[in-house]
Design a protein around this motif. Structure first.
Motif, PDB file in Angstrom:
ATOM      1  N   ASP A 122       0.855  -1.181   0.000  1.00 19.35           N
ATOM      2  CA  ASP A 122       0.000   0.000   0.000  1.00 19.35           C
ATOM      3  C   ASP A 122       0.897   1.239   0.000  1.00 19.35           C
ATOM      4  O   ASP A 122       2.114   1.159   0.172  1.00 19.35           O
ATOM      5  N   GLU A 123       0.287   2.383  -0.225  1.00 21.91           N
ATOM      6  CA  GLU A 123       1.063   3.613  -0.329  1.00 21.91           C
ATOM      7  C   GLU A 123       1.642   4.040   1.009  1.00 21.91           C
ATOM      8  O   GLU A 123       2.586   4.840   1.061  1.00 21.91           O
ATOM      9  N   ALA A 124       1.107   3.524   2.091  1.00 23.29           N
ATOM     10  CA  ALA A 124       1.623   3.865   3.413  1.00 23.29           C
ATOM     11  C   ALA A 124       2.880   3.069   3.765  1.00 23.29           C
ATOM     12  O   ALA A 124       3.531   3.354   4.769  1.00 23.29           O
ATOM     13  N   GLY A 125       3.203   2.062   2.944  1.00 25.08           N
ATOM     14  CA  GLY A 125       4.383   1.242   3.239  1.00 25.08           C
ATOM     15  C   GLY A 125       4.198   0.346   4.445  1.00 25.08           C
ATOM     16  O   GLY A 125       5.161   0.050   5.164  1.00 25.08           O
ATOM     17  N   THR A 126       2.964  -0.141   4.661  1.00 25.55           N
ATOM     18  CA  THR A 126       2.657  -0.946   5.840  1.00 25.55           C
ATOM     19  C   THR A 126       3.529  -2.198   5.918  1.00 25.55           C
ATOM     20  O   THR A 126       4.002  -2.580   6.995  1.00 25.55           O
ATOM     21  N   ARG A 127       3.742  -2.852   4.761  1.00 21.86           N
ATOM     22  CA  ARG A 127       4.559  -4.066   4.750  1.00 21.86           C
ATOM     23  C   ARG A 127       5.953  -3.774   5.297  1.00 21.86           C
ATOM     24  O   ARG A 127       6.465  -4.500   6.157  1.00 21.86           O
ATOM     25  N   PHE A 128       6.558  -2.701   4.833  1.00 20.11           N
ATOM     26  CA  PHE A 128       7.947  -2.407   5.197  1.00 20.11           C
ATOM     27  C   PHE A 128       8.052  -1.885   6.626  1.00 20.11           C
ATOM     28  O   PHE A 128       9.000  -2.195   7.341  1.00 20.11           O
TER      29      PHE A 128
END
Length: 274
Positions: free
Chosen positions: A158-164
Motif C-alpha cells: 500500500d502507499e503507506a508502506g505498511t509491509r515495510f
C-alpha cells in the motif's frame, strides 16, 4: 579472504551462491543454508572465518540462495516453493561443483528454515552428508504453528508502506545484542527480494513441520543444534529427544544477527561441532 558469487542452473531456474576458501582444501566442504526470507548474504561476515579455520585447516565454504530468495530465481508457482525442492536446488549446486568427487561427503550448516532444508538434504541423500549444524530447530504444536503462520502472513503493498514498516518494527523488536541499525537495514532489504512471494519460504518451512520430527529422527548423522537466545530459544530444545546422535547447545548471549556481531565466535562453535 575473498568471497565470490556465482550462478548455476537448478530445477527452478538459476541458483545463486557464494563461495569462500580453497576449493582444493582437504577438509570437507561446508554448505550453508539460510533462514527465510533471507539469503546467503546472512553468511557473508562469517564465511571467511569458516573457510580459514582457527585450527589452521582450510575449508571450502558454499552459501546457497534457496529458490525465491536472494538472487535465485523465484519458482513459477508457490506449490514449487517447498523444503524438499529447496533441498534439491542445493544438491544441484553441490553436484555442479563436483564437491562429492573431491571430498566424498559434505557438512551442512542450516539456519532456521535452513535447518529444515539440511534435514531434508540428509534424508534425500544420507550417504552424501557427514556432519550437520543447525541454528535452532523448530518443533511446534498445532496451536503454535497457527500463531507463527499468522505472524508471517504476507502484507499487501500500500502507499503507506505498511509491509515495510511492519518488517522494520519486527526487526527492532527481535534484534539481538550488538546488532546495529545498518545490520537491520541490510536484513530487512533481503526480505523483499522476491516481491509478493517474500513469505513463500516461511510457508514452506511451516508445511515441512509435519514431516520434520519423523525425518530428523531417522538421521544417524552427528547433529549439533546451536540455540541462540532469540524467539525460538524456548522451543528448540524439544528437538533433543529426536536426535539419534546429536545435542542442543544453548547460547544465552547470542540473539538474532549473532553471526554478524560475533562471526569469529560463531565460526568457532560451528567448526568445533563439526
Amino acid at each position: 579472504m575473498t568471497i565470490r558469487r556465482h550462478f548455476v542452473d537448478g530445477p527452478f531456474g538459476q541458483v545463486h551462491y557464494r563461495t569462500c576458501g580453497n576449493p582444493a582444501a582437504k577438509a570437507r566442504p561446508l554448505l550453508c543454508l539460510h533462514q527465510s526470507p533471507k539469503s546467503s548474504r546472512e553468511f557473508v561476515t562469517i564465511l571467511p572465518h569458516l573457510a580459514n579455520q582457527q585450527t589452521g585447516e582450510e575449508r571450502y565454504v558454499i552459501a546457497v540462495d534457496s529458490p525465491g530468495h536472494g538472487e535465485s530465481d523465484v519458482p513459477l508457482a508457490q506449490a514449487d516453493a517447498t523444503v524438499p525442492n529447496y533441498a534439491r536446488s542445493a544438491w544441484a549446486v553441490v553436484d555442479a561443483l563436483g564437491l562429492l568427487d573431491s571430498a566424498g561427503t559434505i557438512d551442512i550448516l542450516g539456519h532456521h528454515t535452513g535447518a529444515k532444508v539440511a534435514t531434508e538434504m540428509a534424508w534425500q541423500r544420507p550417504g552424501d552428508v557427514a556432519g550437520i549444524v543447525m541454528v535452532s530447530a523448530l518443533v511446534l504444536t498445532s496451536d503454535e504453528q497457527a500463531e507463527f503462520e499468522h505472524m508471517f502472513t504476507e502484507v499487501p503493498l500500500d502507499e503507506a508502506g505498511t509491509r515495510f514498516q511492519g518488517q522494520w518494527d519486527a526487526a527492532i523488536k527481535h534484534r539481538g545484542p550488538g546488532v546495529t541499525l545498518e545490520m537491520l537495514a541490510a536484513s530487512v532489504a533481503e526480505n523483499n527480494r522476491a516481491g509478493d512471494a517474500y513469505e513463500w519460504g516461511h510457508k514452506a518451512a511451516f508445511a515441512y513441520n509435519a514431516h520434520f520430527p519423523d525425518r530428523v529422527a531417522t538421521l544417524d548423522h552427528a547433529i549439533t543444534v546451536l540455540n541462540p537466545n532469540d524467539m525460538l530459544f524456548e522451543l528448540t530444545p524439544r528437538v533433543a529427544p529426536l536426535l539419534k546422535n546429536g545435542r542442543v547447545v544453548d547460547y544465552q548471549d547470542w540473539g538474532f544477527g549473532f553471526m554478524d556481531v560475533d562471526p569469529q565466535g560463531a565460526a568457532k562453535a560451528v567448526l568445533e561441532a563439526l
